[in-house]
Motif scaffolding. Structure first.
Motif, short mmCIF file in Angstrom:
data_model
loop_
_atom_site.label_atom_id
_atom_site.label_comp_id
_atom_site.label_asym_id
_atom_site.label_seq_id
_atom_site.Cartn_x
_atom_site.Cartn_y
_atom_site.Cartn_z
N VAL A 127 0.88 -1.18 0.00
CA VAL A 127 0.00 0.00 0.00
C VAL A 127 0.91 1.22 0.00
N ARG A 128 0.60 2.19 -0.88
CA ARG A 128 1.40 3.42 -0.97
C ARG A 128 0.50 4.63 -1.04
N ARG A 129 0.87 5.65 -0.27
CA ARG A 129 0.26 6.97 -0.39
C ARG A 129 1.30 7.99 0.04
N GLY A 130 1.68 8.85 -0.89
CA GLY A 130 2.71 9.83 -0.58
C GLY A 130 4.00 9.14 -0.16
N PHE A 131 4.51 9.55 1.01
CA PHE A 131 5.75 8.97 1.52
C PHE A 131 5.50 7.69 2.31
N HIS A 132 4.24 7.33 2.49
CA HIS A 132 3.89 6.13 3.25
C HIS A 132 3.87 4.90 2.35
N SER A 133 4.46 3.82 2.84
CA SER A 133 4.46 2.57 2.09
C SER A 133 4.55 1.42 3.09
N GLY A 134 3.77 0.38 2.85
CA GLY A 134 3.81 -0.80 3.70
C GLY A 134 3.67 -2.04 2.85
N LEU A 135 4.41 -3.09 3.21
CA LEU A 135 4.40 -4.35 2.46
C LEU A 135 4.18 -5.50 3.42
N LEU A 136 3.33 -6.43 3.02
CA LEU A 136 3.17 -7.68 3.75
C LEU A 136 3.29 -8.83 2.76
N LEU A 137 4.09 -9.82 3.11
CA LEU A 137 4.29 -11.00 2.28
C LEU A 137 3.05 -11.89 2.32
N PRO A 138 2.85 -12.73 1.30
CA PRO A 138 1.65 -13.57 1.24
C PRO A 138 1.44 -14.46 2.47
N GLN A 139 2.53 -14.96 3.05
CA GLN A 139 2.40 -15.89 4.16
C GLN A 139 1.95 -15.24 5.46
N VAL A 140 2.07 -13.90 5.56
CA VAL A 140 1.70 -13.21 6.80
C VAL A 140 0.21 -13.37 7.11
N ALA A 141 -0.62 -13.19 6.10
CA ALA A 141 -2.07 -13.31 6.32
C ALA A 141 -2.45 -14.72 6.76
N VAL A 142 -1.77 -15.71 6.21
CA VAL A 142 -2.05 -17.10 6.57
C VAL A 142 -1.61 -17.36 8.01
N GLU A 143 -0.40 -16.89 8.36
CA GLU A 143 0.13 -17.11 9.72
C GLU A 143 -0.78 -16.51 10.78
N TRP A 144 -1.40 -15.38 10.47
CA TRP A 144 -2.26 -14.69 11.43
C TRP A 144 -3.74 -15.08 11.29
N GLY A 145 -4.07 -15.86 10.29
CA GLY A 145 -5.46 -16.28 10.11
C GLY A 145 -6.38 -15.17 9.65
N TRP A 146 -5.85 -14.23 8.88
CA TRP A 146 -6.62 -13.08 8.42
C TRP A 146 -7.45 -13.41 7.19
N ASP A 147 -8.58 -12.75 7.06
CA ASP A 147 -9.33 -12.79 5.80
C ASP A 147 -8.80 -11.65 4.92
N ARG A 148 -9.33 -11.55 3.71
CA ARG A 148 -8.82 -10.58 2.74
C ARG A 148 -8.87 -9.15 3.27
N GLU A 149 -10.01 -8.75 3.83
CA GLU A 149 -10.16 -7.36 4.28
C GLU A 149 -9.21 -7.05 5.44
N THR A 150 -9.03 -7.99 6.34
CA THR A 150 -8.11 -7.79 7.46
C THR A 150 -6.68 -7.66 6.94
N PHE A 151 -6.33 -8.47 5.95
CA PHE A 151 -5.01 -8.41 5.32
C PHE A 151 -4.79 -7.03 4.69
N LEU A 152 -5.77 -6.55 3.96
CA LEU A 152 -5.69 -5.22 3.35
C LEU A 152 -5.53 -4.14 4.43
N ASP A 153 -6.32 -4.25 5.49
CA ASP A 153 -6.24 -3.27 6.60
C ASP A 153 -4.86 -3.28 7.25
N HIS A 154 -4.31 -4.47 7.49
CA HIS A 154 -3.00 -4.55 8.15
C HIS A 154 -1.87 -4.06 7.24
N THR A 155 -2.06 -4.15 5.94
CA THR A 155 -1.06 -3.58 5.03
C THR A 155 -1.09 -2.06 5.15
#
Length: 181
Positions: A127-155
């Motif tokens: 996710v990028r906006r201006g100077f802000h940027s965050g990256l999460l690898l595919p395995q992170v959502a699985v390790e935490w048991g997140w659904d798609r929207e939670t994964f997007l939010d955590h990014t």
């Protein structure tokens, strides 16, 4: 979209041994450099090296762009994960043998056309906006048991932005796939 990279078990083992060798060098430890003559190691891919100790994250650094041969990228990212991740103190020699190493080799990073297409476990996100940027690898959502929207939010949170920012028009959502081992 679909990133299909065929990596043999021997190449996977060599990738991990290369990461361990790179960390050992900085610690003054002796670890043989594995054979990197396979064509895989001269190809240009982005890669992340994740270090864990007793199942707990100990460092994770990577490069999303294919900035050089994979062998060099793995060595640089392993040393960065061990000694330069600002979330952790540098790895010490006593920890070296107990480090668990995970490698993520990244496919192309492209703009995500629709957040509804994001598949947990398949896609990594940026996710990028201006100077802000965050990256999460595919395995992170699985390790935490997140659904798609939670994964997007955590990014968004990883980027220092509020949950749900991915729905805003001025926010860029990028995605990629990875081979993780």
């Amino acid at each position: 979209m679909g990133f299909h990279l065929q990596i043999t078990d021997a190449e996977k083992a060599a990738c991990k041994a290369l990461a361990r060798h790179a960390i050992a060098q900085r610690l003054g430890r002796d670890a043989p450099r594995p054979d990197t003559s396979s064509p895989l190691f001269s190809q240009h891919y982005g890669a992340f090296v994740t270090l864990k100790r007793h199942g707990q994250l100990r460092g994770c650094i990577g490069n999303v762009s294919a900035a050089g041969p994979l062998a060099e990228t793995i060595e640089r990212m392993a040393q960065a994960a061990a000694f330069e991740d600002p979330r952790f103190a540098p790895v010490e020699a006593a920890e070296w043998e107990s480090l668990e190493i995970e490698i993520s080799i990244l496919g192309p990073v492209t703009l995500c056309p629709d957040p509804n297409l994001v598949e947990v476990g398949r896609h990594g996100l940026i996710v990028r906006r201006g100077f802000h940027s965050g990256l999460l690898l595919p395995q992170v959502a699985v390790e935490w048991g997140w659904d798609r929207e939670t994964f997007l939010d955590h990014t968004c949170l990883k980027a220092g932005l509020p949950r749900g920012c991915w729905k805003k028009p001025k926010v860029e959502l990028w995605w990629f796939e990875a081979v993780v081992f």
